[in-house]
Write an enzyme that holds these catalytic residues in place. Structure first.
Site, PDB file in Angstrom:
ATOM      1  N   HIS A  68       0.833  -1.201   0.000  1.00 16.85           N
ATOM      2  CA  HIS A  68       0.000   0.000   0.000  1.00 16.85           C
ATOM      3  C   HIS A  68       0.869   1.254   0.000  1.00 16.85           C
ATOM      4  CE1 HIS A  68      -2.782   2.863   2.298  1.00 16.85           C
ATOM      5  NE2 HIS A  68      -3.238   2.799   1.081  1.00 16.85           N
ATOM      6  N   GLU A  71       2.061   1.803  -3.491  1.00 18.69           N
ATOM      7  CA  GLU A  71       0.998   2.337  -4.355  1.00 18.69           C
ATOM      8  C   GLU A  71       0.963   3.862  -4.293  1.00 18.69           C
ATOM      9  OE1 GLU A  71      -3.311   3.661  -3.875  1.00 18.69           O
ATOM     10  OE2 GLU A  71      -3.165   1.587  -3.155  1.00 18.69           O
ATOM     11  N   HIS A  72       1.074   4.416  -3.101  1.00 14.76           N
ATOM     12  CA  HIS A  72       1.099   5.867  -2.943  1.00 14.76           C
ATOM     13  C   HIS A  72       2.323   6.477  -3.631  1.00 14.76           C
ATOM     14  CE1 HIS A  72      -1.970   6.941   0.289  1.00 14.76           C
ATOM     15  NE2 HIS A  72      -2.139   5.641   0.101  1.00 14.76           N
ATOM     16  N   GLU A 148      -4.674   8.365   6.563  1.00 14.45           N
ATOM     17  CA  GLU A 148      -5.649   7.483   5.902  1.00 14.45           C
ATOM     18  C   GLU A 148      -6.081   6.363   6.849  1.00 14.45           C
ATOM     19  OE1 GLU A 148      -6.038   4.680   1.890  1.00 14.45           O
ATOM     20  OE2 GLU A 148      -4.160   5.706   2.344  1.00 14.45           O
TER      21      GLU A 148
END
Length: 445
Positions: A68, A71-72, A148
């Protein structure tokens, strides 16, 4: 097209017609890159996805949350484009671009007009191959990801979902949160995330899918140009990475009951069992079962708990599936004072479903609902692009709408009852968030 079309990893070229006069083509480059397209008549836009079959389940203990995190970071700039350049590329043409990290894959995607597809190929190829992963941007994005996660932790529906996966799947990697935890994100290091990138973003890992207005030959040529320009040697031969294989073994339950106390107005309840994997031949049967039990406003759970008794606003069932495992779950949100009653109704309807079977009317409604929903979903090139990716990465076969409908119409009431009986026999797990007395679940697990 009659039946599903197999997608052998060793087959270099494949082309066939699908329902609605669309044309599906697949090319496997010598380097292992797989490129699939579905040309849809009359389409004026295209959705493109760059997939790697690496998700949160593939992380090692020292890289939890890295998928994750990465991905950012791939949006933060390459050797030739800044983060702003990437954003402007799509904003300037009214396009959309984003990414999703899942438990078994990561996908970077965009939706653009047909004339802008070459630009999308260039930018996404650049992101996949040439991300800088700058140390300063790394630390900035660490803060973004922590925010997040904090946002998700404030949402009780997110919290109960994470606890439910942990309760049903236990120590299986599929039970871990996709985004990691604040602790794992704080512990992530730049070097480990870069290593994760280098190990998993290779030619043999890459799957590119496009649906809508697309010329396959032009797509393949554009991909090859972009990857070569990025420094990838596409003449080096490599076989595509193997697909995951289902073991057929049920996982060991993590916990029968997990209750997270939160001072909120409503209790969020999830009750469920291990389900079936994505490649199971009974997945059409599962779809029908889910539709009848909790898949719509005419479903048993909705009618019994919301319409007849007024105990909940949101109530439904769901059945996520993965390459080697699956879940089947029942959800309801209700007043803390009604937790015991609602939970008993959820489990009771589940058990009665297995004992009493289903009616012909219920079967007809379920098949009609699923058939219509499938047809409507395919009006969107996003759905078609995702279908190609799932077919290539997980299923190893492509089933068009006609084949999907054929399979649905083969499902019998006996098939549904037998699968329900099998699911009911599996150990139940319950996850709940709210101001809840744990005694409300006595006798259910």
């Amino acid at each position: 097209m009659n039946g599903a079309v197999p997608l052998p990893l060793g087959l270099a070229d494949l082309s066939f017609s699908a329902s609605g006069d669309s044309r599906v083509r697949r090319t496997v480059l010598p380097s292992g890159v797989r490129i699939l397209s579905e040309q849809v008549p009359g389409a004026r836009s295209s959705t493109i996805g760059y997939w790697v079959a690496v998700g949160s389940r593939d992380e090692r203990p020292d890289t939890f949350g890295s998928t994750h995190f990465l991905e950012h970071l791939l949006f933060k700039g390459t050797t030739t484009r800044s983060a702003l350049d990437i954003a402007v590329s799509f904003d300037a043409v009214g396009g959309e671009h984003n990414a999703v990290t899942a438990k078994e894959y990561t996908c970077y995607y965009a939706k653009v007009q047909d004339r802008d597809l070459p630009m999308a190929v260039e930018v996404l190829s650049d992101m996949i191959t040439s991300s800088v992963i700058d140390p300063e941007e790394f630390e900035t994005e660490r803060g973004v990801i922590l925010e997040e996660l904090a946002m998700a932790d404030d949402d009780p529906s997110d919290v109960v979902s994470e606890r439910f996966f942990e309760a049903v799947l236990g120590d299986n990697p599929l039970g871990r949160p996709i985004g990691g935890s604040p602790e794992t994100i704080e512990a992530a290091t730049h070097d480990r995330v870069v290593k994760h990138y280098r190990e998993n973003y290779r030619a043999q890992d890459l799957v590119i899918t496009v649906a809508g207005a697309v010329d396959h030959d032009e797509l393949v040529a554009g991909v090859e140009r972009a990857l070569i320009a990025a420094g990838w040697d596409l003449t080096l031969e490599a076989a595509p990475v193997e697909r995951r294989v289902a073991s057929g073994e049920l996982i060991e339950r993590g916990s029968p009951l997990v209750v997270v106390q939160r001072p909120i107005e409503q209790a969020n309840i999830l009750i469920g069992v291990p389900g079936i994997p994505a490649g199971d031949d009974r997945r059409s049967t599962m779809a029908v079962l889910n539709s009848i039990l909790g898949g719509g406003m005419s479903s048993r759970l909705f009618q019994e708990i919301r319409e007849k008794r007024g105990l909940a606003y949101s109530v439904y069932s769901f059945s996520p599936s993965y390459s080697d495992q699956g879940l089947f779950g029942l959800y309801a949100g209700c007043s803390p004072a009604k937790v015991a009653q609602v939970s008993e109704l959820l489990v009771g309807e589940f058990r009665r479903f297995a004992d009493g079977g289903v009616t012909a009317d219920e079967m007809g409604r379920a098949v009609g609902q699923l058939s219509g929903a499938s047809a409507l979903a395919l009006e969107d090139s996003d759905t078609r692009m995702s279908r190609l990716g799932r077919a290539e990465i997980t299923l190893g076969e492509f089933a068009d709408l006609d084949e999907s409908l054929r399979r649905l119409n083969l499902v019998t009431a006996d098939d549904v009852r037998e699968l329900a009986s099998e699911l009911v026999s599996r150990p139940i797990s319950i996850a709940a968030v709210g101001t809840i007395d744990e005694n409300a679940f006595t006798g259910l697990v």
